[in-house]
Design a protein around this motif. Structure first.
Motif: not given
Length: 608
Positions: A275-301
């Protein structure tokens, strides 16, 4: 200074001092001051704090809190509610299942520090205390009263063991076993008996939904802070607010409920994240969100290697780089030495397989080492990968990675006709490029979580834990330590490579400088390891939350410049001092780190 004496409930136990008053103010007076001051702070948030809108957030409006006033309002409301709950107000007792004094203290600290930070910021930014309106003065005084009232509350000490271990009388032995059994039950139940009692399943599921909604709200608010003062205030309120909820026992209650419905919680967490991207009015903070997921997935590994198997890997980011380079080379980039363009599923397999092979090749000769020696070797591997990628430029070596220029112009993904580089309209919402990759990365994160859960609960997962706890004992019980550790290394490396394939397409370019051991911006090996330790080793949600914090905070604190790493290091030191087991620890590690604090002290015959 005054001292209060409490008598343990177990028969035959001697009296001892378990609480102390630090200011000489009776606790009931301090509790009243904290509660009243919190309520007055809430009222002050609806007043004007300054006369000009030049200060960010526009704190000039009466009846409508804005900017930092909202955070002060939250802190004051928490303090008031915890105070009323400690008085036994009907309908609010459930707020403090573990007692209200500790919760009041931390909520009061959140109120006091956020308020005074705002007052000081207004004074500094606008050029003097004369820029404060009456609402600012009232808030400062009310929060100070709240702080003093909270300081007057007694400090709770661990209750001593009421039984002398050298006394062999049957009554004392019986009470000793009863006392220790009660302690063990309380520890595994979260520290204090639940006041909610048994709730119907649908009520607990609704509570889980509320928790996830609150988490999404807090994360969206934090990532969307538009100016530096508001983000710093958010950090203060969030840190002390979480501590207050933890002291009140609500975090333990939530942990019990989510543990009983683990599958629903995990699925609900992914729905909330979607639901997070639907709470944003533009793509600015979705950029941070996708990098957090990449970083978090690697940390989980990495959590498989460090958290489950107990192997200290300081070069883990190299596996992310191997996957990214392998995927970039087969994705149709004009900078690639191979003139091929694989579909996404094939590129994913190539990236994961390349990282797995490198994990086996590096792990086979090095995993016979232990402790610091293994850490040094893995650190060397990370540096060797970066230097090698930098030298494969056609001059110092074969032209494979294009040297320091890297592999650039990586095309956007196109899966089944869905172009990830173009905007799409979904249910009336416009989803941009980074939001598209956010959803893709969310699916990959779900796969990694599934692998982590299934492997952790399997026979090999139990062998990893045995190696972590005591490798010598595990080897004596017939576990093949080398094979088990090599599997952990290979699985962790392949998961990092999986995330690297998406990172290559998100960033368009893969260069050696992206995969340092340490640097101001993650992901790098130091930040990945810090995310695992900060979030909680051996858990699923811990590294994900740790990765989110470690990526978001440096991204928001760029205004500190050269002092950014200093502030970050100081925050880590404080966290390791007060919560060394991590933000979301498993119960075993929590008891290990707080064994002295939670276990009752022992009275000798002379002391008794």
């Amino acid at each position: 200074m005054t001292t209060q004496t409490t008598t343990p409930e177990i028969p035959g136990a001697p009296s001892s001092d378990t609480t102390t008053d630090t200011l000489g103010i009776p606790p009931h007076i301090g509790r009243a001051l904290a509660t009243g001051g919190g309520a007055l702070t809430v009222v002050s948030a609806f007043l004007a704090w300054t006369w000009t809108s030049a200060f960010p957030g526009d704190l000039t409006v009466y009846g409508y809190p804005g900017g930092l006033q909202v955070l002060v309002l939250i802190g004051g409301a928490l303090t008031t509610l915890f105070g009323l709950s400690s008085y036994g107000v009907k309908g609010l007792r459930w707020l403090t299942p573990a007692g209200g004094d500790g919760a009041i203290k931390f909520a009061a600290l959140a109120t006091f520090y956020t308020t005074w930070y705002t007052v000081i910021a207004i004074t500094a930014d606008l050029g003097g205390i004369v820029n404060l309106e009456p609402g600012g003065y009232i808030a400062a005084i009310a929060s100070a009263v709240t702080y003093l009232g909270a300081r007057a509350l007694p400090f709770e000490r661990p209750e001593p063991d009421p039984i002398d271990p050298d006394d062999t009388r049957w009554e004392h032995v019986k009470h000793a076993y009863a006392y220790r059994w009660q302690t063990i039950k309380a520890a595994y139940a979260g520290g204090k008996p639940s006041t909610l009692g048994a709730l119907p399943s649908y009520v607990e599921i609704l509570i889980i939904v509320a928790i996830l909604g609150l988490g999404l709200t807090v994360f969206t608010y934090g990532i969307g802070t538009e100016y530096d003062e508001l983000f710093i205030g958010f950090l203060i309120t969030a840190a002390f607010g979480f501590a207050a909820l933890n002291k009140s026992g609500l975090v333990a209650q939530a942990s019990q409920i989510t543990a009983r419905h683990q599958n629903i919680t995990i699925c609900g967490a992914f729905v909330a994240a979607a639901m997070f991207p639907f709470t944003q009015t533009d793509d600015q903070y979705a950029t941070v969100g996708v990098y957090i997921l990449i970083f978090g997935t690697v940390a989980l590994g990495l959590n498989i290697v460090v958290g489950l198997a107990g192997l200290l890997d300081l070069g883990y980011v190299a596996f992310l780089g191997v996957g990214a380079y392998a995927a970039a080379m087969v994705s149709g980039s004009p900078s690639s030495p191979f003139d091929v363009h694989f579909p996404f599923w094939a590129a994913v397999l190539v990236g994961a397989a390349a990282s797995l092979v490198f994990g086996v090749l590096i792990g086979a000769p090095t995993l016979r080492l232990r402790g610091d020696y293994l850490a040094i070797v893995t650190l060397g591997f990370g540096e060797i990968f970066r230097i090698t990628a930098n030298n494969l430029d056609g001059t110092s070596g074969p032209d494979i990675t294009n040297g320091s220029n890297g592999i650039s112009s990586i095309p956007n993904l196109n899966i089944l006709g869905f172009d990830f580089g173009a905007e799409h309209a979904i249910a009336g919402f416009t989803i941009g490029r980074f939001a598209n990759y956010f959803f893709l990365m969310l699916v990959i994160t779900a796969v990694v979580v599934l692998v982590f859960r299934r492997s952790g609960d399997s026979r090999i997962g139990r062998a990893w834990v045995a190696i972590r706890e005591d490798e010598t004992a595990a080897l004596a019980m017939g576990i093949n330590g080398f094979r088990v550790k090599l599997i952990a290394f290979a699985v962790g490396a392949s998961l990092a490579g999986l995330a690297g394939t998406v990172q290559a397409h998100v960033t368009y370019t893969v260069t050696p400088e992206q995969y340092l051991f340490a640097g101001p911006i993650p992901p790098n090996s130091a930040f990945l390891l810090a995310a695992v330790v900060l979030g909680g080793m051996g858990t699923i949600s811990g590294p994900l939350i740790g990765a989110a914090l470690l990526f978001l905070i440096p991204n928001k604190l760029q205004f500190l410049g050269d002092y950014q790493l200093f502030a970050f290091g100081l925050a880590l030191i404080l966290l390791m001092r007060f919560r060394p087991e991590g933000l979301i620890p498993n119960r075993r590690r929590q008891l290990e780190f707080h064994e002295d604090a939670e276990a009752p002290t022992v009275l000798t015959k002379a002391g008794a």
